[in-house]
Structures are given as structure tokens and as C-alpha cells.
Design a protein around this motif. Structure first.
Motif, PDB file in Angstrom:
ATOM      1  N   GLY A 107       9.224  16.854   9.269  1.00 36.73           N
ATOM      2  CA  GLY A 107       9.177  15.365   9.803  1.00 36.73           C
ATOM      3  C   GLY A 107       8.847  14.160   8.932  1.00 36.73           C
ATOM      4  O   GLY A 107       9.332  13.135   8.685  1.00 36.73           O
ATOM      5  N   GLN A 108       7.648  14.492   8.251  1.00 38.08           N
ATOM      6  CA  GLN A 108       7.042  13.439   7.159  1.00 38.08           C
ATOM      7  C   GLN A 108       7.957  13.324   6.198  1.00 38.08           C
ATOM      8  O   GLN A 108       8.076  12.205   5.641  1.00 38.08           O
ATOM      9  CB  GLN A 108       5.589  13.936   7.005  1.00 38.08           C
ATOM     10  CG  GLN A 108       4.524  13.960   7.630  1.00 38.08           C
ATOM     11  CD  GLN A 108       3.222  14.555   7.310  1.00 38.08           C
ATOM     12  OE1 GLN A 108       3.081  14.770   6.045  1.00 38.08           O
ATOM     13  NE2 GLN A 108       2.301  14.482   8.243  1.00 38.08           N
ATOM     14  N   VAL A 109       8.615  14.672   5.505  1.00 35.74           N
ATOM     15  CA  VAL A 109       9.380  14.248   4.412  1.00 35.74           C
ATOM     16  C   VAL A 109      10.832  13.156   4.803  1.00 35.74           C
ATOM     17  O   VAL A 109      11.128  12.484   4.181  1.00 35.74           O
ATOM     18  CB  VAL A 109      10.040  15.808   3.916  1.00 35.74           C
ATOM     19  CG1 VAL A 109      11.226  15.795   3.043  1.00 35.74           C
ATOM     20  CG2 VAL A 109       8.781  16.576   3.539  1.00 35.74           C
ATOM     21  N   GLN A 110      11.343  13.621   6.352  1.00 32.84           N
ATOM     22  CA  GLN A 110      12.490  12.923   6.646  1.00 32.84           C
ATOM     23  C   GLN A 110      12.115  11.530   6.803  1.00 32.84           C
ATOM     24  O   GLN A 110      12.967  10.523   6.365  1.00 32.84           O
ATOM     25  CB  GLN A 110      12.927  13.507   7.994  1.00 32.84           C
ATOM     26  CG  GLN A 110      13.679  15.097   7.577  1.00 32.84           C
ATOM     27  CD  GLN A 110      13.692  15.516   8.991  1.00 32.84           C
ATOM     28  OE1 GLN A 110      13.481  14.913   9.964  1.00 32.84           O
ATOM     29  NE2 GLN A 110      14.492  16.742   9.068  1.00 32.84           N
ATOM     30  N   GLN A 111      11.015  11.329   7.220  1.00 31.25           N
ATOM     31  CA  GLN A 111      10.496   9.823   7.500  1.00 31.25           C
ATOM     32  C   GLN A 111      10.488   9.186   6.148  1.00 31.25           C
ATOM     33  O   GLN A 111      10.849   7.944   5.888  1.00 31.25           O
ATOM     34  CB  GLN A 111       9.105   9.798   8.085  1.00 31.25           C
ATOM     35  CG  GLN A 111       8.583   8.339   8.458  1.00 31.25           C
ATOM     36  CD  GLN A 111       7.439   8.395   9.257  1.00 31.25           C
ATOM     37  OE1 GLN A 111       6.915   9.503   9.660  1.00 31.25           O
ATOM     38  NE2 GLN A 111       6.887   7.364   9.533  1.00 31.25           N
ATOM     39  N   ALA A 112       9.730   9.731   5.315  1.00 36.18           N
ATOM     40  CA  ALA A 112       9.732   9.222   3.734  1.00 36.18           C
ATOM     41  C   ALA A 112      11.070   9.146   3.227  1.00 36.18           C
ATOM     42  O   ALA A 112      11.342   8.000   2.416  1.00 36.18           O
ATOM     43  CB  ALA A 112       8.807  10.174   2.883  1.00 36.18           C
ATOM     44  N   GLN A 113      11.828   9.868   3.223  1.00 38.64           N
ATOM     45  CA  GLN A 113      13.074   9.838   2.656  1.00 38.64           C
ATOM     46  C   GLN A 113      14.051   8.608   3.283  1.00 38.64           C
ATOM     47  O   GLN A 113      14.626   7.886   2.799  1.00 38.64           O
ATOM     48  CB  GLN A 113      14.194  11.163   2.981  1.00 38.64           C
ATOM     49  CG  GLN A 113      13.695  12.276   2.040  1.00 38.64           C
ATOM     50  CD  GLN A 113      14.386  13.486   2.547  1.00 38.64           C
ATOM     51  OE1 GLN A 113      14.973  13.823   3.440  1.00 38.64           O
ATOM     52  NE2 GLN A 113      14.151  14.495   1.356  1.00 38.64           N
ATOM     53  N   ALA A 114      13.850   8.371   4.559  1.00 36.94           N
ATOM     54  CA  ALA A 114      14.305   7.226   5.183  1.00 36.94           C
ATOM     55  C   ALA A 114      13.975   5.925   4.880  1.00 36.94           C
ATOM     56  O   ALA A 114      14.791   5.107   4.557  1.00 36.94           O
ATOM     57  CB  ALA A 114      14.254   7.222   6.714  1.00 36.94           C
ATOM     58  N   GLY A 115      12.628   5.838   4.671  1.00 35.12           N
ATOM     59  CA  GLY A 115      11.882   4.656   3.950  1.00 35.12           C
ATOM     60  C   GLY A 115      12.498   4.461   2.554  1.00 35.12           C
ATOM     61  O   GLY A 115      12.637   3.316   2.207  1.00 35.12           O
TER      62      GLY A 115
END
Length: 360
Positions: free
Chosen positions: A102-110
Motif C-alpha cells: 500500500g505504501q508503494v502504491q501511494q508513493a507511485q501515485a504521488g
């Protein structure tokens, strides 16, 4: 026959019997011939020997580590068992990476958002740059455009760093062996909840073993790196090498930690108890060759040759075994001669013909 004659007749018979018995006695046995045995002997003398202090020690692996996870999550894919040998880089277990994903997906979205903003800022930068060159916009407005473009670039760089950090955390979900060794303990099982820093497995490299012991300050000062010291295990002596000397003493015991390297063929295992022989001083002692020491009915002894050359078995009290032979604590005196060879042919009372005299 009257009474007197009968008495005289009986007396005569008694005398005759006595004479026959006296005549039938054989002459006394002739003295037995003494056996002569040729054997090497040694003349006892004192020699200087090292004295030792015996210190308890424990065999440990030269390299050992407790493995844990940097993530929080449930353990899965752990198939190793206690005592199993593993190779460097082998997967040991995984931690459920749902939170990290989830943190990776959030960082990629950012990062995607920051890159979109950078595209708009870059477009404005080049458009206003041309207008400023034509003096169609004031300098203050041009400065704002440049600042917006620089901030967009910084946001993209920060977003990329966030993605890299999140992805690196994802790599920590799969824990691999840092070196080849043996799994010595499993602290947790599949399904247990792991948290950062909590030990999960213990791994030890048993290909290189060492002995750890604690010595007093006096013994510590007598040691040096590279010194050879005997380690006693199950009655056998193993030559070890001093690897490390910890100069700081323990505040509670006032002792120093010493680490000794063991040879590869020592046959010892991690966790074994041993005794370390630390040399302290030298003393005078009597030593006989190990072959000269016999055991007769459970009594240790040696054959001592007296002034007439006669071998007499004498009980002795042996001490420690040394490279030179067996130390004799009592039972022998300096200058006495001891049989050291051909002992199978020697019996108590034999006359010894020395075939060589060694001064001990």
C-alpha cells in the motif's frame, strides 16, 4: 612276652621308623637362577615444566546472528527447521507485505501527480521564457514562473525518493541468509506476527569455531595475540590460538574476555564445555616416558632398578600428561633408575641388563 620285653620291642620299632624318615628327607632346594632381562632404563632427574591455570570456556561459532524483520506483519513461507544447513542468500522466510505494498502504491501515485505538475510547469516555463525575452511580461511574473518550475522539479525528485524508499521496504519482506551456516533456533513460526527488531531465527556459521573464556587480570597480562594455548575437551588436548583479548574488564566479575581460534579438525561443536590451560609460571617436576607407566591390578607404578640391578615394581602417583611424558607427583626420587622399555618381559625380581641409560 613279658611287659619289659614288649616295651623294648616297641621302642626299637620307633627308633627304626625315625631313622627311615630322617633318611627319606631330600636335601634343601638349590637357590633358583635369577632371570636376566635386557631393557632400556632412564635415570630420574627434575626438569623445568610450565604450570597452568585451568579456566572454563565455551565453544561458540565465530559468526552468529539473530535474524529479524524490519517490517510488521505475519510470517509466512518459513520452511527451515532447527539444525538445518542453509546457503548464503537462501530465502528463510517472508513477512506479509500488504502494508508495504500500500505504501508503494501511494508513493507511485504521488510520483505520477508530481510528474504531471512538472509537465505543466515545464510548459509554462518555456512559454513565459519566450514572452520575457520579448519583454511582453514583467520580470516579477517571470520569476514566479521559474520558481514554480523549480518547485515542480523538487516535488518529482522527492516523490521518486518516496517510491524508492517504499520499494526498498518491500525488499525487506523477504529475509535471506546473510552467510552459510546452521539454523540454531527458531523463535517464531508461520502465522506469528513479527515486529521490527524481534528475533525470528538464529543462524551460526559452524565452519569456524572459537572458544570464549574469562580470565583474571593477571592471566590476561600473560597472554598475547597469536599465542598457542591448549584446550582440554573429553580428556583430549587441542591446540588453540589467541584471537582477541578484550582490554576492558567486566565491571561485575573484573575479568577479561579472551577468544581462541580452534583448528578446523577439532571435532568440537558449538556449545561444548572445555577447559583452557593458561600458562602461569614454571616449576621443577619429574617426568617419565608414558610407556614406562604400568597398571598392575589398578595400581599405577613403574619398575625401579635398585643398586644390585634388580627390578622392583613400585607404586607411584601420576600427575598430568605433558609433551615430554607423564609427570610423577610421588613415589620416585631424583637419581633412581626406571625401566622404560621391553616391559612385557620384565617381572618383579628380574635382573635388568641396561641397554641404554637416559638421563631424565
Amino acid at each position: 612276652m613279658n611287659t619289659w620285653k614288649r616295651t623294648a620291642f616297641i621302642a626299637a620299632l620307633a627308633c627304626s621308623a625315625t631313622s627311615l624318615v630322617a633318611c627319606s628327607k631330600s636335601p634343601p632346594d638349590a637357590p633358583q637362577v635369577q632371570r636376566k632381562v635386557a631393557a632400556p632404563v632412564v635415570q630420574m632427574g627434575s626438569r623445568s615444566m610450565a604450570a597452568f591455570a585451568h579456566v572454563p570456556g565455551t565453544v561458540t561459532a565465530h559468526q552468529q546472528v539473530q535474524l529479524s524483520s524490519r517490517l510488521s506483519g505475519y510470517i509466512r513461507a518459513m520452511s527451515v527447521r532447527d539444525g538445518q544447513a542453509v546457503k548464503a542468500g537462501q530465502l528463510l522466510f517472508e513477512v506479509d507485505p500488504t502494508n508495504v505494498l500500500g505504501q508503494v502504491q501511494q508513493a507511485q501515485a504521488g510520483l505520477a501527480e508530481a510528474e504531471s505538475a512538472l509537465t505543466d510547469a515545464r510548459s509554462n516555463y518555456y512559454r513565459f521564457k519566450a514572452l520575457y525575452a520579448q519583454q511582453a511580461i514583467p520580470e516579477k511574473q517571470w520569476d514566479q514562473v521559474k520558481s514554480t518550475y523549480a518547485m515542480a522539479q523538487a516535488r518529482v525528485a522527492a516523490a521518486r525518493g518516496g517510491v524508492s524508499t517504499a520499494q526498498s521496504q518491500l525488499r525487506y519482506a523477504r529475509v535471506r541468509a546473510p552467510f552459510s551456516g546452521i539454523i540454531t533456533r527458531k523463535f517464531m513460526q508461520n502465522g506469528d506476527l513479527a515486529s521490527p527488531g524481534q528475533p525470528i531465527l538464529a543462524l551460526a556459521d559452524t565452519s569456524r569455531l572459537e572458544v570464549q573464556c574469562s580470565v583474571s587480570g593477571t592471566l590476561y597480562r600473560s597472554l598475547h595475540i597469536g599465542q598457542k594455548i591448549a584446550v582440554i575437551a573429553d580428556g583430549k588436548s587441542i591446540s588453540a590460538t589467541v584471537l582477541d583479548l578484550v582490554g576492558a574488564a567486566d565491571a561485575m566479575t573484573h575479568t577479561h574476555m579472551v577468544k581462541l581460534g580452534l583448528p578446523a579438525d577439532s571435532t568440537l561443536q558449538a556449545g561444548d564445555y572445555v577447559r583452557v590451560e593458561v600458562p602461569v609460571t614454571r616449576r621443577q617436576a619429574m617426568v617419565v616416558p608414558v610407556a614406562a607407566l604400568l597398571d598392575r591390578a589398578g595400581i599405577p607404578g613403574v619398575f625401579v632398578v635398585d643398586a644390585r640391578g634388580i627390578a622392583r615394581y613400585r607404586m607411584v602417583r601420576p600427575g598430568q600428561r605433558t609433551p615430554e611424558g607423564m609427570e610423577i607427583l610421588s613415589g620416585l626420587s631424583t637419581g633412581e633408575t626406571v625401566v622404560v622399555g621391553n616391559l612385557a618381559a620384565v617381572n618383579n625380581g628380574d635382573h635388568i641388563e641396561p641397554v641404554g641409560i637416559i638421563h631424565g
